[in-house]
Scaffold this motif. Structure first.
Motif, mmCIF file in Angstrom:
data_model
loop_
_atom_site.group_PDB
_atom_site.id
_atom_site.type_symbol
_atom_site.label_atom_id
_atom_site.label_comp_id
_atom_site.label_asym_id
_atom_site.label_seq_id
_atom_site.Cartn_x
_atom_site.Cartn_y
_atom_site.Cartn_z
ATOM 1 N N ILE A 186 -34.867 28.368 2.562
ATOM 2 C CA ILE A 186 -33.714 27.241 2.813
ATOM 3 C C ILE A 186 -34.460 25.903 2.317
ATOM 4 C CG2 ILE A 186 -32.820 25.934 4.839
ATOM 5 C CD1 ILE A 186 -31.715 28.778 4.477
ATOM 6 N N ASP A 187 -35.594 25.655 2.504
ATOM 7 C CA ASP A 187 -36.091 24.398 2.331
ATOM 8 C C ASP A 187 -36.227 24.311 0.441
ATOM 9 O OD1 ASP A 187 -36.190 23.802 4.690
ATOM 10 O OD2 ASP A 187 -38.473 23.812 4.979
ATOM 11 N N ALA A 188 -36.320 25.325 -0.104
ATOM 12 C CA ALA A 188 -36.453 25.373 -1.441
ATOM 13 C C ALA A 188 -35.084 24.858 -2.320
ATOM 14 C CB ALA A 188 -36.736 26.744 -2.040
ATOM 15 N N LEU A 189 -34.044 25.226 -1.308
ATOM 16 C CA LEU A 189 -32.679 25.022 -1.639
ATOM 17 C C LEU A 189 -32.272 23.249 -1.775
ATOM 18 C CD1 LEU A 189 -30.592 27.548 0.067
ATOM 19 C CD2 LEU A 189 -31.030 27.596 -2.306
ATOM 20 N N ARG A 190 -33.127 22.702 -0.865
ATOM 21 C CA ARG A 190 -32.801 21.176 -0.576
ATOM 22 C C ARG A 190 -32.722 20.118 -1.954
ATOM 23 N NH1 ARG A 190 -31.453 17.197 -0.789
ATOM 24 N NH2 ARG A 190 -32.067 15.212 0.382
ATOM 25 N N PRO A 191 -33.432 20.592 -2.938
ATOM 26 C CA PRO A 191 -33.037 19.444 -3.978
ATOM 27 C C PRO A 191 -31.908 19.962 -5.050
ATOM 28 C CG PRO A 191 -35.478 20.616 -4.068
ATOM 29 C CD PRO A 191 -34.642 21.206 -3.066
ATOM 30 N N ILE A 192 -31.216 21.173 -4.427
ATOM 31 C CA ILE A 192 -30.038 21.352 -5.245
ATOM 32 C C ILE A 192 -28.938 21.672 -4.486
ATOM 33 C CG2 ILE A 192 -31.424 22.393 -7.329
ATOM 34 C CD1 ILE A 192 -30.608 25.302 -6.132
ATOM 35 N N THR A 193 -29.037 21.239 -2.999
ATOM 36 C CA THR A 193 -27.759 21.633 -2.346
ATOM 37 C C THR A 193 -26.709 20.711 -2.565
ATOM 38 O OG1 THR A 193 -28.913 20.580 -0.591
ATOM 39 C CG2 THR A 193 -28.630 22.666 -0.172
ATOM 40 N N ASP A 194 -26.850 19.382 -3.021
ATOM 41 C CA ASP A 194 -25.752 18.539 -3.584
ATOM 42 C C ASP A 194 -24.977 19.479 -4.639
ATOM 43 O OD1 ASP A 194 -25.726 16.550 -1.151
ATOM 44 O OD2 ASP A 194 -27.098 15.511 -2.227
ATOM 45 N N ALA A 195 -25.882 19.488 -5.438
ATOM 46 C CA ALA A 195 -25.278 19.891 -6.698
ATOM 47 C C ALA A 195 -24.481 21.378 -6.386
ATOM 48 C CB ALA A 195 -26.280 20.264 -7.741
ATOM 49 N N LEU A 196 -25.133 22.198 -5.629
ATOM 50 C CA LEU A 196 -24.446 23.645 -5.321
ATOM 51 C C LEU A 196 -23.092 23.136 -4.636
ATOM 52 C CD1 LEU A 196 -27.344 25.674 -3.885
ATOM 53 C CD2 LEU A 196 -26.169 26.134 -6.194
ATOM 54 N N TRP A 197 -23.079 22.196 -3.591
ATOM 55 C CA TRP A 197 -21.953 21.932 -3.164
ATOM 56 C C TRP A 197 -20.719 21.352 -4.213
ATOM 57 C CZ3 TRP A 197 -18.851 22.275 0.877
ATOM 58 C CH2 TRP A 197 -17.942 21.360 1.395
ATOM 59 N N ALA A 198 -21.149 20.511 -4.783
ATOM 60 C CA ALA A 198 -20.096 19.598 -5.751
ATOM 61 C C ALA A 198 -19.665 20.795 -6.766
ATOM 62 C CB ALA A 198 -20.929 18.561 -6.427
ATOM 63 N N GLY A 199 -20.471 21.868 -6.853
ATOM 64 C CA GLY A 199 -20.022 22.589 -8.239
ATOM 65 C C GLY A 199 -19.197 23.743 -7.595
ATOM 66 N N LEU A 200 -18.965 23.782 -6.196
ATOM 67 C CA LEU A 200 -18.121 24.961 -5.682
ATOM 68 C C LEU A 200 -16.744 24.438 -6.000
ATOM 69 C CD1 LEU A 200 -19.811 25.760 -2.396
ATOM 70 C CD2 LEU A 200 -19.359 27.482 -4.313
ATOM 71 N N PRO A 201 -15.650 25.410 -6.246
ATOM 72 C CA PRO A 201 -14.476 25.031 -6.235
ATOM 73 C C PRO A 201 -13.816 24.804 -4.888
ATOM 74 C CG PRO A 201 -14.659 27.232 -7.456
ATOM 75 C CD PRO A 201 -16.001 26.948 -6.875
ATOM 76 N N ARG A 202 -12.702 23.801 -4.675
ATOM 77 C CA ARG A 202 -12.469 23.445 -3.415
ATOM 78 C C ARG A 202 -12.230 24.367 -2.323
ATOM 79 N NH1 ARG A 202 -10.746 18.219 -1.666
ATOM 80 N NH2 ARG A 202 -9.784 18.449 -0.041
ATOM 81 N N ALA A 203 -11.699 25.598 -2.909
ATOM 82 C CA ALA A 203 -11.226 26.662 -1.837
ATOM 83 C C ALA A 203 -12.596 27.304 -1.519
ATOM 84 C CB ALA A 203 -10.372 27.580 -2.558
ATOM 85 N N GLU A 204 -13.676 27.177 -2.310
ATOM 86 C CA GLU A 204 -14.920 27.836 -1.962
ATOM 87 C C GLU A 204 -15.581 27.003 -0.956
ATOM 88 O OE1 GLU A 204 -15.997 31.074 -3.018
ATOM 89 O OE2 GLU A 204 -13.767 31.103 -3.299
ATOM 90 N N GLN A 205 -15.392 25.369 -1.319
ATOM 91 C CA GLN A 205 -16.009 24.559 -0.152
ATOM 92 C C GLN A 205 -15.509 24.753 1.310
ATOM 93 O OE1 GLN A 205 -15.331 20.995 -2.053
ATOM 94 N NE2 GLN A 205 -17.312 20.875 -3.088
ATOM 95 N N ALA A 206 -14.313 25.117 1.236
ATOM 96 C CA ALA A 206 -13.326 25.153 2.496
ATOM 97 C C ALA A 206 -13.918 26.405 3.022
ATOM 98 C CB ALA A 206 -11.841 25.434 2.328
ATOM 99 N N ARG A 207 -14.147 27.554 2.327
ATOM 100 C CA ARG A 207 -14.904 28.642 3.126
ATOM 101 C C ARG A 207 -16.268 28.419 3.518
ATOM 102 N NH1 ARG A 207 -12.814 31.978 -1.210
ATOM 103 N NH2 ARG A 207 -10.802 32.767 -0.305
#
Ligand SMILES: Cc1cc2nc3c(=O)[nH]c(=O)nc-3n(C[C@H](O)[C@H](O)[C@H](O)COP(=O)(O)OP(=O)(O)OC[C@H]3O[C@@H](n4cnc5c(N)ncnc54)[C@H](O)[C@@H]3O)c2cc1C
Length: 461
Positions: free
Chosen positions: A277-298
């Protein structure tokens, strides 16, 4: 250099941690003749909601080594803790654990108060603290005029909204509602009758600590949809940062499956899930921003509650206090949906549907604490936010969370003359990681640069 003779100041509304960080960085980034007006309605400057507590059981949920308020000195808070001569009572608020040092939030408040005093001294009259609730912002040709309670109107060139998590409406529309931030009332509660807490996250843990501190010895029932409790920290280093293919990065389901596979592999190798989980921290913002809107809602609907308890962990002594409460029956954690809250003459009667059933249960409580955390912009009853919405100066962010803004914080609204920025937890919905101290501290520099660029541009135009 003077606040009265230079160009109009930049106003920051909200004098909590976000306001303090924004003020410090704006003072650095803006030209010497531009003052910063910091408005705070109810608390000492720099502390905000989280760090104004005096309960030594209210611990920081990050290690001292992660709580520096200075991005150039990552050990600033840990060093401060080590060198400050504390009295016996204050020392009780420093907990050494195998997972690291966790300090009481009140001590962190003292650290911030000292920082605030230094900022005030070095800024001179460039920093103007205004103790007032701002209730309206009137757009005018050269910026805005702020209207605060009990203070004259203030013209400003631009606005930074740093008001923290959006305050909710009476989510618990009950006359038995208790305010988790006003624990003084808890001492008068009857130990023979239950208290209900809605929410089972970090704020619930705080509420339990506050109820006990104020002497309530009765049973506490905590309810949330899933009944998930925050996980404790452990002495685990962050693992290797993962590489996800574009196929994985665009699907919530595949992303979660990929993280689960990594956790399973870590377990097989004898490692802890926390490292993944902690290894994801530097990329969580980018992962969130890269998800299409419907996937963000999921993601928000199905994953966020599980993510939150794994990512926003708690200090081990706080987790142990909750576990001990549960073991002795002082705290009962329920998973279910609250269908109705009715008022009887001396108690609230709550109808609960336990998770995974069609049953209805009655839960009776003498008091109800809303520990659900934050609300959506459209639901807020905050006077300033309601006025900003009514004036069309702000609108709800993605999924109704926070304020609509660019990832850098520039508020999206109808064309208006002067800029508004949202900062800190107000950007929830736009930015995934914007609520914790390290996120806010580091983001303040970007905010200040954006404000300076915008003002430079406007001055040149
Ligand atoms: C209980 C709690 C514990 C936390 N613990 C941690 C932790 O251990 N580690 C961590 O990293 N993060 C923690 N956090 C996350 C927290 O969000 C940030 O650390 C940070 O404190 C957020 O500060 P803020 O200034 O954005 O918001 P706030 O602290 O809410 O401050 C906003 C301020 O704005 C003022 N304000 C609002 N509206 C107006 C107005 N109209 N006019 C004038 N003033 C106004 C309010 O009075 C308030 O003081 C915690 C949060 C909470 C709620």
């Amino acid at each position: 250099m003077s606040s009265t003779h230079g160009p109009r100041p930049i106003a920051i509304i909200g004098g909590g941690f976000s306001g303090l960080m924004a003020a410090e960085q704006l003072l650095r980034a803006l030209p010497a003749d531009r003052a910063v007006l910091l408005c705070e309605r109810s608390r000492p400057f720099g502390l905000g909601l989280a760090y104004a507590t005096t309960n030594p059981e209210h611990l920081l949920n990050l290690r001292a080594s992660q709580m520096s308020a200075d991005s150039e000195r990552p050990e600033d808070f840990a060093d401060w803790l080590a060198r400050t001569p504390f009295g016996a009572e204050e020392r009780r608020g420093i907990r050494e654990t195998e997972a690291g040092t966790f300090a009481a939030r009140g001590l962190y408040g003292r650290y911030l108060a000292e920082r605030w005093a230094r900022v005030v001294t070095s800024a001179g009259d460039r920093l103007v603290p205004l103790s007032a609730a701002i209730v309206d912002v009137e757009p005018v040709s050269e910026g805005f005029v702020l209207h605060g309670v009990g203070v004259p109107p203030r013209p400003v060139a631009g606005l930074v909204l740093a008001m923290g998590n959006l305050p909710g409406p009476a989510v618990v529309p009950s006359r038995y509602r208790l305010d988790p931030w006003r624990p003084e009332a808890f001492g008068a509660l009857d130990p023979a009758r239950d208290v209900l807490v809605i929410g089972t996250g970090l704020t619930m843990m705080d509420s339990v600590a506050a109820l006990r501190r104020e002497g309530f010895t009765g049973r506490i029932v905590a309810v949330s949809r899933r009944g998930l409790l925050p996980k404790p920290h452990a002495a685990v280093p962050a693992g290797r940062r993962p590489e996800f293919t574009p196929e994985i990065r665009t699907s919530a389901r595949r992303l979660v499956a990929a993280v689960r596979r990594r956790i399973a592999a870590a377990r097989e190798a004898g490692d802890d899930w926390r490292g993944v989980i902690d290894a994801l921290r530097p990329i969580t913002d980018a992962l969130w921003a890269g998800l299409p809107r419907a996937e963000q809602a999921r993601m928000l609907r199905h994953v966020r509650p599980y993510w939150d308890v794994h990512r926003h962990r708690t200090a081990p002594p706080a987790a142990e206090a909750i576990a001990a409460e549960i073991r002795r029956g002082g705290l009962v954690v329920r998973a279910g949906r609250i269908l109705a809250i009715d008022a009887a003459p001396d108690r609230a009667v709550v109808t609960l549907r336990p998770r995974g059933t069609d049953r209805r249960e009655r839960v009776e409580a003498q008091g109800i604490l809303d520990a659900t955390g934050f609300s959506r912009l459209a639901e807020t009853d905050d006077p300033l936010l309601r006025t900003l919405l009514a004036r069309g100066l702000v609108r709800p962010g993605p999924f109704g969370l926070g304020i609509a803004a660019s990832p850098g914080g520039t508020v999206v609204g109808p064309p208006h003359h002067a800029p508004i920025w949202a900062f800190g937890p107000m950007l929830r919905g736009v930015v995934w990681e914007c609520i914790a101290v390290p996120d806010i501290r580091d983001a303040a520099r970007h905010l200040a640069r954006a404000v300076a660029d915008e003002l430079g541009h406007r001055l040149a135009a």
